[in-house]
Scaffold this motif. Structure first.
Motif, PDB file in Angstrom:
ATOM      1  N   GLY A 247      44.618  46.841  33.606  1.00 24.34           N
ATOM      2  CA  GLY A 247      45.565  46.721  32.504  1.00 24.34           C
ATOM      3  C   GLY A 247      46.323  45.414  32.461  1.00 24.34           C
ATOM      4  O   GLY A 247      47.448  45.365  31.973  1.00 24.34           O
ATOM      5  N   ILE A 248      45.748  44.342  32.985  1.00 20.56           N
ATOM      6  CA  ILE A 248      46.412  43.038  32.944  1.00 20.56           C
ATOM      7  C   ILE A 248      46.215  42.451  31.543  1.00 20.56           C
ATOM      8  O   ILE A 248      45.083  42.288  31.090  1.00 20.56           O
ATOM      9  CB  ILE A 248      45.828  42.073  33.996  1.00 20.56           C
ATOM     10  CG1 ILE A 248      46.000  42.674  35.403  1.00 20.56           C
ATOM     11  CG2 ILE A 248      46.517  40.710  33.909  1.00 20.56           C
ATOM     12  CD1 ILE A 248      45.371  41.864  36.493  1.00 20.56           C
ATOM     13  N   PRO A 249      47.295  42.150  30.808  1.00 16.41           N
ATOM     14  CA  PRO A 249      47.166  41.700  29.429  1.00 16.41           C
ATOM     15  C   PRO A 249      46.507  40.329  29.310  1.00 16.41           C
ATOM     16  O   PRO A 249      46.591  39.499  30.212  1.00 16.41           O
ATOM     17  CB  PRO A 249      48.627  41.653  28.943  1.00 16.41           C
ATOM     18  CG  PRO A 249      49.421  41.453  30.183  1.00 16.41           C
ATOM     19  CD  PRO A 249      48.685  42.205  31.260  1.00 16.41           C
TER      20      PRO A 249
ATOM     21  N   LYS B 104      44.146  39.631  42.546  1.00 15.67           N
ATOM     22  CA  LYS B 104      42.913  39.494  41.772  1.00 15.67           C
ATOM     23  C   LYS B 104      41.850  38.728  42.560  1.00 15.67           C
ATOM     24  O   LYS B 104      40.675  39.095  42.564  1.00 15.67           O
ATOM     25  CB  LYS B 104      43.212  38.784  40.448  1.00 15.67           C
ATOM     26  CG  LYS B 104      43.962  39.648  39.440  1.00 15.67           C
ATOM     27  CD  LYS B 104      44.299  38.864  38.185  1.00 15.67           C
ATOM     28  CE  LYS B 104      43.071  38.364  37.460  1.00 15.67           C
ATOM     29  NZ  LYS B 104      43.413  37.712  36.185  1.00 15.67           N
ATOM     30  N   SER B 105      42.276  37.660  43.221  1.00 16.39           N
ATOM     31  CA  SER B 105      41.338  36.864  44.013  1.00 16.39           C
ATOM     32  C   SER B 105      40.737  37.693  45.142  1.00 16.39           C
ATOM     33  O   SER B 105      39.535  37.625  45.419  1.00 16.39           O
ATOM     34  CB  SER B 105      42.065  35.632  44.579  1.00 16.39           C
ATOM     35  OG  SER B 105      41.214  34.881  45.405  1.00 16.39           O
ATOM     36  N   TRP B 106      41.575  38.504  45.787  1.00 15.72           N
ATOM     37  CA  TRP B 106      41.095  39.352  46.893  1.00 15.72           C
ATOM     38  C   TRP B 106      40.075  40.357  46.387  1.00 15.72           C
ATOM     39  O   TRP B 106      39.029  40.582  47.006  1.00 15.72           O
ATOM     40  CB  TRP B 106      42.284  40.064  47.518  1.00 15.72           C
ATOM     41  CG  TRP B 106      41.913  40.928  48.699  1.00 15.72           C
ATOM     42  CD1 TRP B 106      41.799  40.572  49.999  1.00 15.72           C
ATOM     43  CD2 TRP B 106      41.583  42.312  48.650  1.00 15.72           C
ATOM     44  NE1 TRP B 106      41.428  41.630  50.767  1.00 15.72           N
ATOM     45  CE2 TRP B 106      41.284  42.720  49.969  1.00 15.72           C
ATOM     46  CE3 TRP B 106      41.510  43.249  47.622  1.00 15.72           C
ATOM     47  CZ2 TRP B 106      40.930  44.017  50.285  1.00 15.72           C
ATOM     48  CZ3 TRP B 106      41.150  44.556  47.945  1.00 15.72           C
ATOM     49  CH2 TRP B 106      40.862  44.927  49.263  1.00 15.72           C
ATOM     50  N   ILE B 107      40.355  40.957  45.230  1.00 13.60           N
ATOM     51  CA  ILE B 107      39.436  41.949  44.660  1.00 13.60           C
ATOM     52  C   ILE B 107      38.106  41.296  44.283  1.00 13.60           C
ATOM     53  O   ILE B 107      37.024  41.854  44.522  1.00 13.60           O
ATOM     54  CB  ILE B 107      40.069  42.620  43.426  1.00 13.60           C
ATOM     55  CG1 ILE B 107      41.281  43.454  43.856  1.00 13.60           C
ATOM     56  CG2 ILE B 107      39.069  43.521  42.712  1.00 13.60           C
ATOM     57  CD1 ILE B 107      42.087  44.021  42.691  1.00 13.60           C
TER      58      ILE B 107
ATOM     59  N   ILE C 261      38.286  42.957  36.137  1.00  9.18           N
ATOM     60  CA  ILE C 261      39.521  43.264  36.864  1.00  9.18           C
ATOM     61  C   ILE C 261      40.684  43.426  35.888  1.00  9.18           C
ATOM     62  O   ILE C 261      41.463  44.379  35.989  1.00  9.18           O
ATOM     63  CB  ILE C 261      39.846  42.153  37.885  1.00  9.18           C
ATOM     64  CG1 ILE C 261      38.725  42.069  38.942  1.00  9.18           C
ATOM     65  CG2 ILE C 261      41.182  42.421  38.564  1.00  9.18           C
ATOM     66  CD1 ILE C 261      38.876  40.896  39.875  1.00  9.18           C
ATOM     67  N   ASP C 262      40.791  42.503  34.925  1.00  9.20           N
ATOM     68  CA  ASP C 262      41.879  42.588  33.947  1.00  9.20           C
ATOM     69  C   ASP C 262      41.820  43.888  33.169  1.00  9.20           C
ATOM     70  O   ASP C 262      42.842  44.545  32.940  1.00  9.20           O
ATOM     71  CB  ASP C 262      41.811  41.400  32.973  1.00  9.20           C
ATOM     72  CG  ASP C 262      42.177  40.091  33.646  1.00  9.20           C
ATOM     73  OD1 ASP C 262      42.746  40.140  34.756  1.00  9.20           O
ATOM     74  OD2 ASP C 262      41.899  39.026  33.075  1.00  9.20           O
TER      75      ASP C 262
ATOM     76  N   GLU D 201      44.834  53.860  41.008  1.00  7.35           N
ATOM     77  CA  GLU D 201      45.875  54.253  40.080  1.00  7.35           C
ATOM     78  C   GLU D 201      47.213  53.620  40.441  1.00  7.35           C
ATOM     79  O   GLU D 201      47.969  53.184  39.563  1.00  7.35           O
ATOM     80  CB  GLU D 201      46.003  55.780  40.055  1.00  7.35           C
ATOM     81  CG  GLU D 201      44.815  56.462  39.372  1.00  7.35           C
ATOM     82  CD  GLU D 201      44.935  57.979  39.407  1.00  7.35           C
ATOM     83  OE1 GLU D 201      45.840  58.474  40.098  1.00  7.35           O
ATOM     84  OE2 GLU D 201      44.119  58.640  38.743  1.00  7.35           O
ATOM     85  N   ASN D 202      47.519  53.551  41.723  1.00  5.58           N
ATOM     86  CA  ASN D 202      48.779  52.931  42.153  1.00  5.58           C
ATOM     87  C   ASN D 202      48.827  51.463  41.761  1.00  5.58           C
ATOM     88  O   ASN D 202      49.835  50.962  41.267  1.00  5.58           O
ATOM     89  CB  ASN D 202      48.942  53.054  43.674  1.00  5.58           C
ATOM     90  CG  ASN D 202      49.295  54.468  44.103  1.00  5.58           C
ATOM     91  OD1 ASN D 202      49.790  55.248  43.297  1.00  5.58           O
ATOM     92  ND2 ASN D 202      49.035  54.793  45.347  1.00  5.58           N
ATOM     93  N   ARG D 203      47.704  50.772  42.023  1.00  8.32           N
ATOM     94  CA  ARG D 203      47.677  49.349  41.713  1.00  8.32           C
ATOM     95  C   ARG D 203      47.737  49.120  40.200  1.00  8.32           C
ATOM     96  O   ARG D 203      48.397  48.194  39.727  1.00  8.32           O
ATOM     97  CB  ARG D 203      46.414  48.711  42.308  1.00  8.32           C
ATOM     98  CG  ARG D 203      46.425  47.189  42.224  1.00  8.32           C
ATOM     99  CD  ARG D 203      45.388  46.567  43.153  1.00  8.32           C
ATOM    100  NE  ARG D 203      44.051  47.018  42.884  1.00  8.32           N
ATOM    101  CZ  ARG D 203      43.335  47.786  43.696  1.00  8.32           C
ATOM    102  NH1 ARG D 203      43.858  48.205  44.830  1.00  8.32           N
ATOM    103  NH2 ARG D 203      42.107  48.148  43.394  1.00  8.32           N
ATOM    104  N   THR D 204      47.047  49.968  39.433  1.00  6.02           N
ATOM    105  CA  THR D 204      47.061  49.847  37.978  1.00  6.02           C
ATOM    106  C   THR D 204      48.479  50.008  37.440  1.00  6.02           C
ATOM    107  O   THR D 204      48.944  49.227  36.603  1.00  6.02           O
ATOM    108  CB  THR D 204      46.149  50.915  37.342  1.00  6.02           C
ATOM    109  OG1 THR D 204      44.819  50.721  37.806  1.00  6.02           O
ATOM    110  CG2 THR D 204      46.172  50.797  35.816  1.00  6.02           C
TER     111      THR D 204
END
Length: 205
Positions: free
Chosen positions: A196-198, A177-180, A191-192, A118-121
């Motif tokens: 919530g990455i547009p 994103k690469s790390w995930i 991931i997007d 949630e924090n990262r989002t």
């Protein structure tokens, strides 16, 4: 022969500001209704509404002196307002980067959990909003390039600094994103969607 298309609201706002910047003087409403129609093609009936929207946005000043109300706007104030907004957004981006570092430290030290996600989002959503605000301000700057070349040139230099800061933040997002992807074997679209990455999220050019 086709009927000539009238000006939309933004075109009227832009032309009225151009009028103020060119004249660099004080005017009453009746004067503006006459002059803006004659010199900028803004119908006299719409002058009051357009003028009030500019006053509400803080780009045109107004004051009652005696029984008369005067309106004015100078390029220097527009420059100061946009410089202040750029500085505010830049500071917000810097704060977001600090928060990102804290979150990344948490990822290294703790297991993936709901609170961390949630924090990262929220962090990524905040970033998206800040970048949209940055693009909007840069678009506004471009709209004023004909008003005061020297002032606009200085503002463009300052906006480039802000864009560089935003792009550094974008680098950090791509690193996360690469790390995930490597850590949890998620594909990029997942991931997007999860964070919530547009769509079309990328560097500002």
């Amino acid at each position: 022969m086709s009927k000539k298309k009238g000006l939309n609201v933004e075109e009227k706002r832009t032309r009225m500001l151009e009028f103020f910047y060119e004249k660099k003087d004080f005017f009453q409403l009746k004067e503006l209704e006459k002059l803006c129609q004659k010199e900028k093609g803004i119908t006299s009936m719409s002058v009051k509404e357009v003028l009030q929207s500019l006053v509400d946005d803080g780009v045109v000043d107004t004051e009652k002196i005696g029984t008369s109300v005067y309106f004015w706007a100078f390029p220097s104030k527009a420059s100061q307002n946009r410089k202040r907004k750029l500085e505010e957004v830049t500071h917000q981006l810097e704060d977001s980067e600090k928060k990102r570092k804290v979150v990344e430290e948490g990822i290294k030290k703790a297991k993936v959990g709901r609170e961390e996600t949630e924090n990262r989002t929220q962090l990524l959503k905040d970033l998206g909003l800040k970048l949209l605000e940055k693009k909007r301000l840069l678009a506004e700057l471009d709209g004023y390039k004909e008003c005061d070349p020297e002032v606009m040139e200085q503002m463009k230099k300052e906006s480039l600094i802000a864009v560089e800061a935003a792009n550094r933040w974008t680098d950090n997002v791509f690193s996360v994103k690469s790390w995930i992807k490597k850590k949890f074997s998620f594909d990029e679209s997942t991931i997007d969607k999860q964070f919530g990455i547009p769509e079309g999220f990328d560097y500002i050019e």
